[in-house]
Each structure stands twice: as C-alpha cells, then as structure tokens.
Design a protein around this motif. Structure first.
Motif, PDB file in Angstrom:
ATOM      1  N   ASP A   1       0.822  -1.220   0.000  1.00  0.00           N
ATOM      2  CA  ASP A   1       0.000   0.000   0.000  1.00  0.00           C
ATOM      3  C   ASP A   1       0.852   1.265   0.000  1.00  0.00           C
ATOM      4  OD1 ASP A   1      -2.315  -1.481   0.018  1.00  0.00           O
ATOM      5  OD2 ASP A   1      -2.631  -1.332   2.180  1.00  0.00           O
TER       6      ASP A   1
ATOM      7  N   GLU B   1       2.079   0.768   4.264  1.00  0.00           N
ATOM      8  CA  GLU B   1       2.495  -0.491   4.874  1.00  0.00           C
ATOM      9  C   GLU B   1       2.472  -1.584   3.826  1.00  0.00           C
ATOM     10  OE1 GLU B   1      -0.090  -2.503   7.576  1.00  0.00           O
ATOM     11  OE2 GLU B   1      -1.852  -2.177   6.357  1.00  0.00           O
TER      12      GLU B   1
ATOM     13  N   ASN C   1       1.274  -5.417   3.326  1.00  0.00           N
ATOM     14  CA  ASN C   1       0.377  -6.400   3.930  1.00  0.00           C
ATOM     15  C   ASN C   1       0.808  -7.783   3.485  1.00  0.00           C
ATOM     16  OD1 ASN C   1      -1.975  -4.565   4.970  1.00  0.00           O
ATOM     17  ND2 ASN C   1      -1.523  -3.864   2.905  1.00  0.00           N
TER      18      ASN C   1
ATOM     19  N   ARG D   1      -7.846   2.644  -3.089  1.00  0.00           N
ATOM     20  CA  ARG D   1      -8.861   3.104  -2.133  1.00  0.00           C
ATOM     21  C   ARG D   1      -8.802   4.611  -2.048  1.00  0.00           C
ATOM     22  NH1 ARG D   1      -7.314  -0.213   3.090  1.00  0.00           N
ATOM     23  NH2 ARG D   1      -5.283   0.150   2.159  1.00  0.00           N
TER      24      ARG D   1
END
Ligand code: ADP
Ligand code: MG
Length: 448
Positions: free
Chosen positions: A107, A119, A121, A424
């Motif tokens: 991200d 971060e 994931n 997002r």
C-alpha cells in the motif's frame, strides 16, 4: 462530470451483477462503495509503486526467514504486546524449512516525492476481486470515451487465484486450499469468487473454516493436517490478524497445528511477525535494508519510506531535536500513532494522538510506533455509497498485489511479481482507509 440517475443506476447494477457487494448487518446484500470517475494518476507514481512491489516481497521474505533479526528487532514489542507474544509462541511450533507462498499487497500513497509506503500487507489482503470488477465497470461505463484505454489494467482477483493454484501445482500438493475466515464475515463475496475461480479455472479443491473449527477438529497425522477428512494443503488466512479473531484458545491451537505440519501457511507465524509496524520502522532505518538487499535495491526501496520513530527515540523534526513522542504531540498534524494492529481503524491522528500519547508512554511505549504522516494534494472525485451519488474532495492509496513463491525457504523465488491493485480513495476528512469499514471507496487509476 455530471452524473445522471441513469448513469448511477447502470453503475450500481453492474456492481450488483459482478459481486462488488457485501452483507449488511441485517443480512441483506448491498454494493460496496465505489467511484464513478477514475483517479487521474501520475504514470510515474503507478509505475514506481508497481516496481516496488516484488522488491518488497523479496525483502519481507528474507526478513521473515531471519530468526536472529526477528528476535532482536521485535523483542520489546513482543514483550509489550500480548498478541505478538502469542504469535511468537505459535512460531515455536513450526516445522522448519517449509516452502513460502505469499499473497501480499504493497500500500502506497502519492506524495510530492513519489510513492510513499503506508504499509506492506503480508496477510489476508482482501478486495482483489472487487477492485478488478470496478476496473471492468469503468471500462464499461466509459466505453465511448477516447481515454478508456488509459485506465490502468486491474486483474487482481485472477492473480490471487493464480498464485494459490500455481503454488499448489509447483509444490505438488494434494488436499484442499482451506480458506480461514472470521465469524460474521461480511466480505464473503470477494472470498467466494476466489474460491470458485480456484475450483473452476484451476481445478484446485477448496474448503472453508474458522480458526476455532480448525483448532477443534483439525487432526494431525504423520506430520500432515486434516480437516473434516480432507488434507489441508494450504491454509489461506483471511482472518487471524487481530485479537478478536481468536475468540477461544482453539484458534491458537489451529495456528499451532498449521505451524507444526506440512500445511503451507499463507502467511506463517514468522511472516506475520515480520509484518509488524515495529519491523517496518526498523527496515526504514538508514542502511538497514542493505542487510537483505543489494545497495541499489535498498536505495530504491528506501525512497518509498517516510520517517518513523519509537516513542522514546531522540528525533530531529523541522529543526527541533527532542524526544519523539513530545515532538509528535507538539506537531501532531505531522504524525500518526500506530499500535501493532492490522485491519484498519486502529491508528491515532491529530487530537486523539495528542490525548493518547502521555498515557501510552506511561503504560506501554513499545506497543506503539510513530509514523510521519504522508501528505498528498486532494483531488475531486464522485462516489456511489448506498446508491447515493456523493461528490468529494479526496485522498487516495494504491496497493499492488504481490505474489511470490519460494519452494525452498532459503532459495530463489519460483515466481515473484505484481498483479492488479486495490485503489482506495477516501474523503479528505477521513484518516483511515477501510472500504468495508465505510471509510473509503474502490477506485480505478487512469494515466493521462
Ligand atoms: P492497518 O494495518 O490497520 O491497515 P495502516 O498502516 O494501513 O494500518 O493504516 C490504516 C490507514 O490509515 C491507511 O490505509 C491510511 O489510510 C491511513 N494511514 C496510515 N498511515 C498513514 C500515514 N503515515 N500517512 C497518512 N495516512 C496514513
Ligand atoms: Mg493497512
């Protein structure tokens, strides 16, 4: 852009028809929030975020394999945080040298100096199917626009299924890919499409269980794990990243059984330990990535880092030097306070951070880190939420999915690549970015 009622209906019906949906609390089905106009991205941002992804896969794989490094970097955090302590305990049950399979997501947010990593994931990276379907939706909605070919391709869902199937095939596995899911999951549709893809496109058998069910009913025989009569080839976690996912001790028993057997764990306890905020902080220290990567790779990866600090560190920020938490409290708009929690909704910003810091410092400073807040210019977008058209000023966050397989834990990757992304976008008033939590919406990137 003006959105007509007809356009919004076309979009909503596309969403319902293609599984861009979730359960409501009442058990009805509604569409996920998504954008009605793509985000205009800088091509360099997209390219660089994409290129960083396999390198971050490699970095975290190497970190996760290094017991001494895990131990020395996480000692205080493991002591301060009960959940991390339990994970470290689960790791002690591990059957050494198992192959490693990763379905990650890297991200990143745009900034004036290129992508900055929020971060990595390494666990339960969701919404691959939903984001790919929104990309298909924009292709359909904007079919008459000359720029439709500039939408950044997104085949994330196919990639996740491919990686699980390819891992299964290359490792000559037999038995099922067991989807581990939480109680009361609302995001079942994303998982269901993936499950069907595995079964129908790749012929890989699947099953589903909660951690508690696997803990109670999983049988260990000759180093292999069986669930309801089927061998568990791969344990694919879509749960297990947060304490509420461990409702009883049985959930931890499931972790131990997976660790102790030949079952490939996506991710393993050691990978999950490597995927902590404290580790991210360590890896962002000067020279640290060079322990694991070439100087050139490390420099490239490092360009995606912002500043991190432990609460008691000495920090120089905007010309002032002092204790990190005191500086962060003073310049609270520049920092995010993060506990070792995954899954969204756990971080502290602004006034909350100011209020919480002294308490945290007094009680458990090692259970938190400070991260520099990533700045980006806002842009206009339009989202559809519960069938309502909502124009907004927004920020965004792009995560390419990273897929990798290491047939031997200490060897070369059999594959390591990126495929597809989760974009997002959220209203600029929002700090966090969860789609299912209602903070953000699925979006599509457009270059030029
Ligand atoms: P989690 O593990 O809970 O997903 P993240 O580190 O991804 O935690 O943070 C959750 C969200 O908070 C992110 O998706 C992002 O929207 C926001 N956020 C986190 N760190 C930063 C940061 N340094 N700058 C700006 N926003 C951030
Ligand atoms: Mg996150």
């Amino acid at each position: 852009m003006t959105v007509t009622t007809e356009f919004a209906r076309e979009a909503a019906e596309f969403a319902l028809a293609h599984g861009i949906v979730r359960y409501t609390k009442e058990g009805a089905v509604t569409h996920l929030p998504f954008s009605l106009t793509p985000w205009q991205a800088e091509k360099e941002f997209v390219d660089k975020t994409r290129r960083l992804t396999p390198l971050f896969n490699e970095l975290y794989h190497r970190v996760a394999q290094d017991d001494a490094y895990l131990e020395s970097t996480l000692k205080e955090a493991v002591a301060a945080d009960e959940f991390l302590g339990r994970l470290a305990e689960a790791k002690t049950h591990e059957l050494a040298g198992k192959p490693c399979l990763y379905l990650n997501r890297n991200d990143c947010m745009p900034s004036s100096t290129g992508p900055k990593q929020v971060e990595m994931n390494l666990m339960a990276s969701a919404l691959g199917e939903g984001s790919a379907a929104v990309y298909e939706m924009h292709n359909f909605l904007f079919r008459n626009e000359a720029w439709v070919g500039d939408l950044v391709e997104n085949k994330a869902g196919e990639g996740l299924a491919w990686a699980l199937a390819e891992g299964y095939k290359q490792l000559n596995l037999d038995g099922v890919v067991l989807f581990l899911v939480p109680f009361g999951e609302v995001n079942v549709f994303d998982q269901r499409i993936l499950q069907v893809r595995l079964q129908r496109t790749f012929g890989v058998p699947t099953a589903k269980a909660t951690l508690e069910e696997l803990g109670d009913e999983g049988e260990v025989r000759n180093g292999k794990l069986y669930f309801r009569g089927q061998k568990v080839a791969i344990a694919y976690f879509r749960t297990g990243y947060a304490p509420p996912h461990y409702r009883t001790e049985s959930a931890w028993v499931a972790r131990q059984k997976i660790e102790a057997t030949e079952t490939i764990s996506v991710p393993s306890a050691r990978t999950q330990l490597a995927n902590t905020k404290m580790m991210q902080l360590h890896l962002a220290l000067p020279g640290e990535m060079q322990r694991f990567m070439s100087a050139e790779e490390a420099a490239f990866l490092d360009s995606g880092n912002v500043k991190f600090a432990r609460l008691h560190d000495q920090l120089t920020w905007k010309g002032q030097t002092g204790t990190a938490w005191e500086l962060a409290r003073e310049m609270h708009d520049d920092w995010v306070l993060k506990p070792h929690r995954e899954g969204g909704g756990n971080n502290f910003f602004g006034d909350e951070l100011v209020e919480l810091l002294p308490k945290v410092v007094a009680e458990s400073a090692d259970a938190y880190i400070l991260m520099e807040k990533i700045r980006q210019p806002s842009f206009s977008s339009i989202r559809l939420v519960d069938h309502k058209v909502i124009p907004c000023e927004c920020f965004t966050e792009m995560g390419f999915f990273g897929l990798a397989l290491y047939p031997e834990a200490s060897g070369q990757a059999a594959f390591n690549k990126e495929q597809g992304y989760l974009l997002r976008t959220k209203d600029e008033s929002m700090n966090e970015g969860l789609v299912l939590g209602g903070y953000s919406f699925l979006d599509v990137a457009r270059t030029s």
